[in-house]
Design a protein around this motif. Structure first.
Motif, PDB file in Angstrom:
ATOM      1  N   PRO A 130       1.613   2.555   5.260  1.00  0.00           N
ATOM      2  CA  PRO A 130       0.505   2.174   6.569  1.00  0.00           C
ATOM      3  C   PRO A 130       1.078   1.109   7.186  1.00  0.00           C
ATOM      4  CG  PRO A 130      -0.610   1.540   4.630  1.00  0.00           C
ATOM      5  CD  PRO A 130       0.509   2.049   3.665  1.00  0.00           C
ATOM      6  N   VAL A 131       0.802   1.291   8.128  1.00  0.00           N
ATOM      7  CA  VAL A 131       1.900   0.805   9.267  1.00  0.00           C
ATOM      8  C   VAL A 131       0.519  -0.159  10.129  1.00  0.00           C
ATOM      9  CG1 VAL A 131       3.374  -0.212  11.365  1.00  0.00           C
ATOM     10  CG2 VAL A 131       3.754   1.855   9.546  1.00  0.00           C
ATOM     11  N   ASN A 132       0.362  -1.438  10.311  1.00  0.00           N
ATOM     12  CA  ASN A 132      -0.251  -2.211  10.102  1.00  0.00           C
ATOM     13  C   ASN A 132      -0.282  -3.545   9.796  1.00  0.00           C
ATOM     14  OD1 ASN A 132      -0.665  -3.767   7.545  1.00  0.00           O
ATOM     15  ND2 ASN A 132      -2.017  -1.676   6.909  1.00  0.00           N
ATOM     16  N   PRO A 133      -1.200  -4.683  10.543  1.00  0.00           N
ATOM     17  CA  PRO A 133      -0.379  -6.243  10.679  1.00  0.00           C
ATOM     18  C   PRO A 133       0.486  -6.793   9.904  1.00  0.00           C
ATOM     19  CG  PRO A 133      -2.148  -5.933  12.118  1.00  0.00           C
ATOM     20  CD  PRO A 133      -2.206  -4.456  11.283  1.00  0.00           C
ATOM     21  N   ASN A 152       1.023  -0.724   0.265  1.00  0.00           N
ATOM     22  CA  ASN A 152      -0.083  -0.196  -0.196  1.00  0.00           C
ATOM     23  C   ASN A 152       0.523   1.227  -0.243  1.00  0.00           C
ATOM     24  OD1 ASN A 152      -2.175  -1.476   0.034  1.00  0.00           O
ATOM     25  ND2 ASN A 152      -2.416  -1.856   1.910  1.00  0.00           N
ATOM     26  N   ILE A 153       1.979   1.137  -0.844  1.00  0.00           N
ATOM     27  CA  ILE A 153       3.063   2.323  -1.049  1.00  0.00           C
ATOM     28  C   ILE A 153       2.252   3.516  -1.732  1.00  0.00           C
ATOM     29  CG2 ILE A 153       5.311   3.066  -1.766  1.00  0.00           C
ATOM     30  CD1 ILE A 153       6.366   0.912  -0.830  1.00  0.00           C
ATOM     31  N   ARG A 154       2.501   4.514  -1.223  1.00  0.00           N
ATOM     32  CA  ARG A 154       1.307   5.397  -1.889  1.00  0.00           C
ATOM     33  C   ARG A 154       2.907   7.149  -2.237  1.00  0.00           C
ATOM     34  NH1 ARG A 154      -1.905   4.788  -5.127  1.00  0.00           N
ATOM     35  NH2 ARG A 154      -2.423   6.883  -5.661  1.00  0.00           N
ATOM     36  N   TYR A 155       2.936   7.291  -3.664  1.00  0.00           N
ATOM     37  CA  TYR A 155       3.318   8.231  -4.024  1.00  0.00           C
ATOM     38  C   TYR A 155       2.310   9.248  -3.453  1.00  0.00           C
ATOM     39  CZ  TYR A 155       6.657   5.241  -5.617  1.00  0.00           C
ATOM     40  OH  TYR A 155       7.453   3.908  -5.721  1.00  0.00           O
TER      41      TYR A 155
END
Length: 141
Positions: free
Chosen positions: A41-44, A25-28
Motif C-alpha cells: 500500500p502507498v500511504n504516509p 505491509n508487503i503481501r505476496y
C-alpha cells in the motif's frame, strides 16, 4: 513435483512476519513457475517528505519480491539467497493506493539469478523498473 501456488504464497507471507516486509505491509499475492508478485500500500508510512512514494520503499519492495523469487529455486536446506546488486528507475510518482511488483527471471544460473521487477499502479502504469542480482550461497553450518 507440481508447482503449488497457494503453498508458495503462504510460505512467502509467513517468512515476512517480523521483518521489513511486514513493516511495509508487503503481501505476496501471485506466483508461477517463473514469477512472483507482491503488493504494497502507498500511504504516509512509505512517503518521502513531499508526500510521494519513497524510492527506497519501491526498492525494498523490489528486493523483497526478487529475493523471495530466488528462494523458490534454492534448496532451502543447503542454500541461502543474498541480494548483491539492485538498480531502480523511478518513472512515475504515486501518492496513495497500491503498487504491485512482479519479479520475472532473466537468468537462472547455479549461483547467480538476475531478475527484472516491474512495479505498477492500479492502472498497470509502470511506476518503477528494477533489476536485481542475487547470489545463491551454501548455508553456513
Amino acid at each position: 513435483m507440481a508447482f503449488d501456488k497457494e503453498k508458495v504464497l503462504a510460505l512467502c507471507n509467513a517468512f515476512s512476519e517480523n521483518t521489513l516486509m511486514q513493516t511495509l505491509n508487503i503481501r505476496y499475492v501471485d506466483a508461477g513457475e517463473d514469477f512472483l508478485t507482491a503488493t504494497m500500500p502507498v500511504n504516509p508510512s512509505v512517503h518521502q517528505p513531499m508526500g510521494l512514494l519513497h524510492g527506497g520503499a519501491s526498492v525494498a519492495l523490489a528486493e523483497s519480491v526478487g529475493s523471495a523469487a530466488s528462494m523458490l529455486y534454492a534448496n532451502h536446506e543447503k542454500e541461502e539467497v543474498r541480494g548483491i546488486e539492485i538498480s531502480a528507475n523511478h518513472l512515475r510518482s504515486k501518492r496513495e493506493g497500491l503498487v504491485t511488483a512482479t519479479a520475472r527471471i532473466i537468468h537462472k544460473g547455479k549461483t547467480i539469478h538476475l531478475w527484472e521487477i516491474r512495479i505498477t499502479d492500479e492502472d498497470d502504469k509502470l511506476v518503477c523498473l528494477c533489476k536485481l542480482t542475487n547470489i545463491i550461497l551454501p548455508k553456513e553450518q
